[in-house]
Scaffold this motif. Structure first.
Motif, short mmCIF file in Angstrom:
data_model
loop_
_atom_site.label_atom_id
_atom_site.label_comp_id
_atom_site.label_asym_id
_atom_site.label_seq_id
_atom_site.Cartn_x
_atom_site.Cartn_y
_atom_site.Cartn_z
N VAL A 1 11.72 51.65 49.71
CA VAL A 1 12.63 51.67 50.87
C VAL A 1 12.03 52.53 51.98
O VAL A 1 12.07 52.16 53.16
CB VAL A 1 14.01 52.19 50.44
N ARG A 2 11.46 53.68 51.61
CA ARG A 2 10.87 54.56 52.62
C ARG A 2 9.68 53.89 53.31
O ARG A 2 9.55 53.95 54.54
CB ARG A 2 10.43 55.88 51.98
N LEU A 3 8.82 53.24 52.52
CA LEU A 3 7.65 52.58 53.12
C LEU A 3 8.06 51.45 54.05
O LEU A 3 7.48 51.28 55.15
CB LEU A 3 6.75 52.05 52.01
N LYS A 4 9.06 50.69 53.61
CA LYS A 4 9.53 49.60 54.47
C LYS A 4 10.13 50.14 55.76
O LYS A 4 9.95 49.55 56.85
CB LYS A 4 10.56 48.77 53.70
N ALA A 5 10.85 51.26 55.68
CA ALA A 5 11.45 51.86 56.87
C ALA A 5 10.37 52.34 57.84
O ALA A 5 10.52 52.21 59.07
CB ALA A 5 12.36 53.02 56.48
N VAL A 6 9.26 52.89 57.31
CA VAL A 6 8.16 53.35 58.18
C VAL A 6 7.55 52.18 58.94
O VAL A 6 7.34 52.23 60.17
CB VAL A 6 7.10 54.08 57.34
N GLU A 7 7.29 51.08 58.22
CA GLU A 7 6.71 49.91 58.88
C GLU A 7 7.66 49.35 59.94
O GLU A 7 7.24 49.00 61.06
CB GLU A 7 6.42 48.83 57.83
N SER A 8 8.94 49.28 59.60
CA SER A 8 9.91 48.72 60.56
C SER A 8 10.05 49.61 61.79
O SER A 8 10.18 49.11 62.92
CB SER A 8 11.27 48.56 59.87
N LEU A 9 10.03 50.95 61.59
CA LEU A 9 10.14 51.86 62.72
C LEU A 9 8.97 51.70 63.68
O LEU A 9 9.15 51.62 64.91
CB LEU A 9 10.22 53.30 62.22
N ILE A 10 7.75 51.63 63.15
CA ILE A 10 6.57 51.50 64.03
C ILE A 10 6.63 50.18 64.79
O ILE A 10 6.34 50.11 65.99
CB ILE A 10 5.29 51.61 63.17
N GLN A 11 7.02 49.11 64.09
CA GLN A 11 7.13 47.81 64.76
C GLN A 11 8.19 47.84 65.85
O GLN A 11 8.01 47.29 66.95
CB GLN A 11 7.46 46.73 63.72
N TYR A 12 9.31 48.50 65.56
CA TYR A 12 10.39 48.60 66.54
C TYR A 12 9.94 49.38 67.78
O TYR A 12 10.19 48.96 68.92
CB TYR A 12 11.60 49.27 65.89
N LEU A 13 9.27 50.52 67.55
CA LEU A 13 8.83 51.33 68.68
C LEU A 13 7.80 50.60 69.54
O LEU A 13 7.82 50.69 70.78
CB LEU A 13 8.26 52.66 68.18
N LYS A 14 6.89 49.88 68.91
CA LYS A 14 5.89 49.13 69.67
C LYS A 14 6.53 47.99 70.44
O LYS A 14 6.09 47.65 71.55
CB LYS A 14 4.82 48.58 68.72
N THR A 15 7.56 47.37 69.87
CA THR A 15 8.20 46.24 70.54
C THR A 15 9.00 46.70 71.75
O THR A 15 8.92 46.12 72.84
CB THR A 15 9.11 45.50 69.56
N ASN A 16 9.81 47.75 71.56
CA ASN A 16 10.67 48.22 72.67
C ASN A 16 9.91 49.03 73.70
O ASN A 16 10.17 48.94 74.90
CB ASN A 16 11.83 49.05 72.12
N ASN A 17 9.01 49.89 73.18
CA ASN A 17 8.18 50.72 74.07
C ASN A 17 9.02 51.54 75.04
O ASN A 17 8.83 51.52 76.25
CB ASN A 17 7.19 49.83 74.83
N GLN A 18 10.01 52.26 74.48
CA GLN A 18 10.89 53.11 75.27
C GLN A 18 10.52 54.57 75.03
O GLN A 18 10.39 55.01 73.89
CB GLN A 18 12.35 52.88 74.89
N ALA A 19 10.37 55.31 76.11
CA ALA A 19 9.92 56.69 76.01
C ALA A 19 10.97 57.57 75.34
O ALA A 19 10.64 58.45 74.54
CB ALA A 19 9.57 57.24 77.40
N ASP A 20 12.24 57.35 75.67
CA ASP A 20 13.26 58.22 75.09
C ASP A 20 13.41 57.96 73.60
O ASP A 20 13.71 58.88 72.82
CB ASP A 20 14.58 58.02 75.81
#
Length: 1275
Positions: free
Chosen positions: A43-62
């Motif tokens: 679960v932790r590994l999947k959450a890390v991958e999803s977080l990085i993908q989310y941040l790259k997709t949205n690309n929001q500074a805040d």
């Protein structure tokens, strides 16, 4: 998470004005941080991958800013499983977003988890926050690009290394990981200055020393000898001056891993450094041998042993030989010997892993051989400390294995004790002279077991030549000796430096036959692919590549030895008769081999193997097996003649027994031999002759199992007794080294054990004597002994002196001496008689054990016959004998051997005979006999007292019915009415007679209070034979009311219900018969329910439950099938049942009753929930309020209105009065309890207390306990 979902979420959240805070953001983003804290790693590994993908997709500074804030905060999470999750996430985010400065993140970590500012309770969490923060920066893979961050991380880790009680050596290990990642330039320019203090104090702790060793290994150009001399004062680490410092560090490292039981990394790094600096000998001899073993046995010794095991792959052959023949190995041997006792730490399993890993990964045969020879040479008075079945040998290369076997053979022939690393415990050194002669025997015994285990281990990579070489070697020295060397027999080339004694030969003989057993199960050698094609079987066992049995090759070798008497001498020479038997055996084997090639190879190979095995046992016991070989030969000849010629005449058959009968007798005689190999071969041979077994042969087997004929087997028992003695001796000789060590090889600090064992032996002898005396005292007085005693006393006039009352002084010394001698001889004779009686009892007990063991072996033949010939009519003759064995076994003693025999017989009878899918289908000519057997079995069933034995008899009865019925004809299966015909088909069963038999049994079961039968037996009968079930239904229905007890009546209902639920019964009773059955059952149920009186008996309620279950089925089917059955009487009785038996709200009885009434349209009345009254609520309200308040507050609220108006007693409220009254009652009860305990002083305070309670100053009385409570609180 998909990109579309992220985009969709971002569109939804982008509509309003975006606030600075992230709390109004979507839940998907926030849930990532919750997943980091979960214990599941996936679960932790999947959450890390999803977080990085989310941040790259949205690309929001805040969002990125909030991510770093949450991740840095989470590094000091209170849950241990959460910290690695946040650290991993932070490292991966930093790796994905390289534009983020590592220095900024490091500053955040220092600021957030500052140990000086954080609360005292959270200091430990802050330490871990700093540590996991540095780990995250390290995992990002960007440290080498920012040297200042590397410096900051190292400085932070140095500050954390002071807190060892929490972090242990984690900061130092993290520094080592950082050193392994950075280039040498960064280390030289940035870190060297920061680490100078740690490197200079390398000899202070194991962690600092390991940090120096890692730096030396990674940056040799920076840490040159000159630099080392500035830091440490010497250009090398391992030298004579530093040995004492290194020793102290090693001892600290040993104590630090006392609980973990591992080798510290710093120790192995030091060993590797000594090899690079060419100072291994100095390090090993001074730091390990001379220093570590000065300590008491414990962590320092174990560290040295683990270092020895870890060093094996790193050393050269010369270094291996030096290390494995030194003091460390000697100490290891002493540890293995002393650790045999329970509750002691054993390092031998760890050493096995070290050696196994070394041999598995090492391809150098010379190194493998050196290690194996060294460990085999570590001996305790000749006996190696490693087990004879050491499994590490399976990793040896073929060349190393061959050399190792040659070394073992050479050491057996010429024991060189001076080349062994031999040691003795302190106790053994006191007995050195007596132990010297035994050392050679102990060594040879281990070598024989070692050679046998190499062949027995199927994982060992060995060739056929090696197997045959070992087998020939063991056989030759077991039964032969060399006169003159010859090239034809390689074994004659080896000379014995010490002749073989009888004990060694006994071990060799038993090891050889154990070796035969191993070779009998030996799989085909993998390398012999060409020969494997010639063997028909896919997984052939016990044969060589060309398909020849291993034992045949050994017989040929034995023939070569016997044919050269000039060069070889047999230890037990054959007589002319024995040699003739041997030669005839060889001829029979050759003829069998020729016939095996033509056909029926399985049968002929079985006979061939039996001949070969008996022939090999001829060397062990020639006098006993000569007659067996002759009988076997004549039996084989008759079997061959019977197959070639026609059947013999009836007269000849009467004169001579069948060959199968003779063969069975031979197998029975061979089973008395104490050999597992013979037992298996007998099983195989009997399996091949099963189709030819006659009734007489089967009777011979059953006679052995008949306990009434034990007296006839006494002669065989005595023969087995002698063999058993030799077997026990050999088994004791072949015990593992653990047992040997326990007997003679205790540790040095156990000198008192020898005296203790001697004292125990003397005490046991004294106890035996006492037991004999007690036997004499407890048993009946021997009248003959009394008469003899009276005669002796009368002869010496001692009896008269006692009767006259005179003293012993009237007898002179000579008379007293003669009286003592006479009495001593008389009592010694009596003691001998008592011992003889005891020996006789022991002998009888031993004979019983031997007979039982023999019978267990004979059960093998019964099991084989039942499995192979389950369809033979002869199997029916096994039913009664097996039942007799079970019946007598249940009533006999509870000895373990007796239980094993009984369990085996019961398993054969029930699981392999009664439940077998194959059974006799040709019993048409034995109908009368089988019906009589069924009648006999059921009659016996009803007379038994044990229900478990009754179950076996009933199973036998069902088996007989199954045999009588047989299988339905195959023709009817194609017809449309085949199902109905199959149901009614009963074959050769006399349905009326069989139904009468079982009807009588059912009536007996229902009418007897204590019956061995159970309802499950008749349920099985109904399920397996529906025709009989239909015939017995009337009897079961009758006993719904006629059962002797409520329990039987309930069981009758249960049986009727199971029968009526059966589809087969419903098909057989279709139409009017079905309706008529329902009418009978309904009437019986109504009658039975009417008889139920008003009672709360548990038995009656259980019966009513079973009646109601049957009622439920009956009413349901009547309504479904619209049968013309009058249910009104039953309904009336059911409606009146509630007035007879008290029903609860829920329960099986109640639920079943209302389920039945539901079919009649009567529903269970619903209990209306009554609303609580308001007045009751008002009364309960203060109680609820009181319950939620503390005691002090309740008293304050009660006392305040009473304390203020002291004189207004006329208008108090009701609640204070009630409270006062309750308090009054409680206090009065307490006073009454205290008065008896106070004794005489109790009456004086009573009037005062009474007056206080009666006066108007009641509040003052309540104030005292209140003040006490407050005072106690202040204190």
């Amino acid at each position: 998470m998909s990109v579309e979902m992220v985009e969709e979420l971002s569109v939804k959240t982008a509509q309003p004005v975006r606030p600075a805070g992230i709390l109004q953001q979507n839940r998907v983003f926030l849930d990532f941080f919750w997943d980091f804290a979960k214990p599941d790693q996936e679960v932790r590994l999947k959450a890390v991958e999803s977080l990085i993908q989310y941040l790259k997709t949205n690309n929001q500074a805040d969002e990125l800013e909030y991510t770093f804030k949450r991740l840095v905060d989470g590094l000091a999470h209170t849950r241990e499983a959460a910290r690695p999750g946040f650290s991993l996430a932070l490292g991966q985010v930093l790796s994905a977003f390289e534009d983020v400065s590592l220095q900024d993140i490091l500053d955040r970590i220092k600021e957030k988890h500052n140990l000086q500012k954080v609360k005292k309770k959270l200091v430990r969490n802050a330490m871990f926050g700093n540590l996991f923060g540095v780990l995250a920066l390290h995992q990002s893979g960007r440290l080498s690009k920012e040297p200042q961050v590397v410096l900051g991380c190292v400085q932070l880790l140095q500050s954390l290394s002071e807190h060892r009680q929490h972090l242990k050596d984690l900061p130092t290990k993290t520094m080592m990981d950082i050193l392994n990642e950075i280039p040498e330039e960064v280390f030289e320019e940035v870190l060297l200055g920061a680490l100078q203090t740690d490197l200079a104090s390398a000899f202070r702790t194991p962690e600092q020393l390991q940090l120096l060793l890692v730096a030396l290994q990674r940056f040799p150009q920076t840490l040159k000898p000159k630099k080392l001399k500035k830091l440490l004062g010497s250009s090398t680490i391992i030298n004579a001056d530093n040995i004492p410092k290194l020793t102290e560090v090693l001892k600290m490292a040993a104590r630090s891993v006392k609980k973990e039981c591992v080798l510290p990394a710093v120790v192995l790094d030091l060993l590797k450094l000594s090899l690079r600096e060419d100072s291994f000998q100095l390090f090993w001899n001074k730091a390990i041998v001379d220093s570590m073993f000065k300590e008491q046995p414990g962590p320092t010794h174990y560290l040295s042993f683990r270092l020895l095991g870890s060093a094996l792959p790193l050393l050269s052959i010369d270094q291996l030989k030096e290390v494995l023949s030194g003091e460390v190995m000697m100490h290891y041997g002493e540890h293995v010997v002393s650790a045999q006792k329970p509750d002691r730490f054993k390092l031998a399993p760890e050493m096995d892993v070290y050696v196994s890993d070394f041999l598995q990964n090492c391809q150098d045969s010379d190194k493998q051989l050196a290690v194996m020879v060294a460990f085999s040479s570590l001996t305790n008075q000749g006996y190696p400390v490693v087990p004879s079945v050491w499994k590490v040998v399976q990793h040896l290369q073929p060349a190393a294995l061959q050399s190792y076997v040659e070394w073992l053979k050479t050491m057996f022939l010429q024991p060189q004790l001076d080349k062994l690393l031999d040691f003795s415990t302190r106790k053994q050194k006191d007995n050195q002279e007596a132990q010297k002669e035994n050392s050679i025997f102990r060594l040879r015994k281990w070598i024989i077991a070692r050679l046998s285990s190499i062949i027995d281990n199927h994982q060992v990579k060995k060739q056929e030549d090696l197997i045959m070489d070992v087998a020939r070697f063991v056989f030759f020295h077991a039964f032969f000796s060399t006169k003159k060397p010859t090239k034809d027999i390689p074994e004659t080339a080896g000379k014995l430096s010490v002749p073989l004694d009888d004990k060694t030969r006994g071990v060799l003989v038993n090891s050889f036959f154990g070796l035969l057993m191993s070779m009998h199960h030996l799989p085909l050698i993998e390398n012999s692919a060409e020969g494997a094609a010639t063997v028909n079987q896919k997984r052939a066992l016990g044969v060589t590549a060309d398909g020849t049995m291993w034992i045949y090759h050994l017989v040929q070798y034995a023939q070569v030895l016997l044919s050269q008497p000039k060069h070889v001498q047999s230890s037990q020479s054959f007589s002319a008769e024995q040699r003739q038997a041997w030669d005839s055996m060889l001829e029979s084997v050759e003829s069998l081999k020729k016939k095996a090639k033509k056909g029926q190879s399985a049968e002929w190979s079985a006979f061939q193997q039996l001949f070969l095995l008996v022939g090999m046992h001829l060397f062990k016991a020639p006098e006993e097996l000569v007659d067996v070989l002759k009988d076997l030969q004549s039996c084989m000849d008759k079997a061959q003649e019977k197959k070639v010629k026609k059947k013999k005449k009836k007269q000849e058959q009467e004169e001579e027994p069948e060959w199968v009968e003779v063969m069975v007798d031979i197998l029975l005689s061979l089973l008395s031999q104490p050999s597992r190999h013979i037992r298996q071969v007998c099983r195989t041979v009997f399996s091949s002759i099963c189709p030819h077994v006659t009734a007489a042969a089967l009777t011979a087997i059953l006679d052995v199992l008949d306990s009434e004929k034990d007296d006839e087997e006494d002669s065989a028992v005595f023969v087995t007794d002698e063999i058993d003695k030799t077997q026990k001796k050999s088994e004791e000789d072949e015990d593992d080294e653990d047992m040997e060590v326990d007997k003679s090889d205790e540790s040095d600090d156990e000198d008192e054990d020898a005296d203790g064992e001697a004292m125990e032996a003397e005490e046991e002898e004294e106890e035996d004597d006492d037991d004999d005396d007690e036997l004499e005292e407890e048993g009946e007085v021997d009248q003959n002994f009394r008469l003899e005693l009276m005669k002796v006393l009368q002869q010496q006039n001692a009896l008269a002196a006692e009767e006259d009352g005179s003293s012993d002084e009237d007898m002179d010394d000579e008379a007293m001496m003669e009286l003592d001698k006479s009495l001593a001889s008389l009592f010694s004779e009596q003691k001998k008689k008592a011992l003889a009686k005891k020996d006789e009892k022991t002998k009888i007990q031993k004979e019983k054990m031997l007979v039982r063991d023999f019978k267990i072996k004979v059960l093998d033949l019964i099991e084989v016959f039942v499995a192979r010939q389950a369809g033979s009519p002869l199997v029916l003759g096994l039913v009664e004998p097996l039942l007799s064995i079970i019946d007598k076994g249940m009533s006999s003693d509870s000895h373990q051997q007796e239980q094993d025999f009984l369990r085996r017989a019961a398993d054969i009878f029930r699981n392999q005979l009664c439940r077998s899918k194959v059974y006799c289908r040709t019993a048409g000519d034995r109908q009368g006999e089988l019906h009589d057997l069924l009648d006999k079995l059921m009659t016996k069933t009803q007379k038994l007292s044990d229900s478990s034995v009754c179950l076996y008899y009933f199973s036998a009865s069902l088996y007989v019915v199954k045999v009588l019925r047989g299988a339905p004809p195959a023709e009817t299966k194609e017809e449309p009415t085949a199902a109905a015909i199959d149901l009614k088909f009963m074959g050769n069963v006399d349905v009326d007679r069989v139904s009468t038999i079982f009807r009588n049994a059912l009536s007996s079961f229902m009418s007897r209070r204590k019956s061995p039968m159970t309802a499950q037996m008749f349920t099985d009968l109904f399920n397996r034979f529906p025709v009989l079930c239909v015939n017995l239904l009337d009897t079961a229905v009758q006993h719904i009311t006629f059962g002797v007890r409520e329990h039987q009546q309930g069981l009758a209902c249960m049986l009727v219900l199971r029968a009526m639920q059966s589809r087969e019964v419903q098909q057989l009773l279709s139409g009017d018969l079905w309706t008529e059955l329902f009418v009978k059952v309904a009437g019986q149920l109504a009658t039975c329910l009417q008889a139920v009186g008003q009672t709360e008996s548990k038995m009656v309620k259980e019966k009513v439950v079973k009646i109601l279950e049957l009622c439920q089925f009956l009413v349901k089917i009547v309504h479904l099938q619209k049968l013309t059955v009058d249910l009104e009487p039953l309904k009336t009785v059911l409606q009146s049942l509630t007035s007879v038996i008290t029903f609860n709200k829920t329960g099986k009885l109640e639920d079943t009753y209302w389920a039945v009434m539901k079919h009649f349209g009567v529903m269970k009345p619903k209990v209306e929930k009554t609303k609580p009254d308001k007045e009751a609520d008002q009364q309960q309200a203060p109680k609820k309020k009181k319950g939620f308040l503390p005691e002090t507050k309740k008293r304050k609220k009660r006392n305040k209105p009473v304390l203020e108006p002291a004189g207004n007693n006329s208008t108090p409220t009701n609640k204070p009065e009630e409270a006062k009254g309750q308090a009054k009652k409680k206090k009065d009860k307490k006073m009454k309890l205290k008065r008896p305990a106070d004794g005489a002083a109790a009456p004086h305070p009573n009037p005062a207390k009474k007056s206080k309670t009666q006066s108007d100053s009641k509040p003052a009385k309540k104030k005292k306990p209140k003040q006490k409570i407050e005072g106690g609180g202040k204190i």
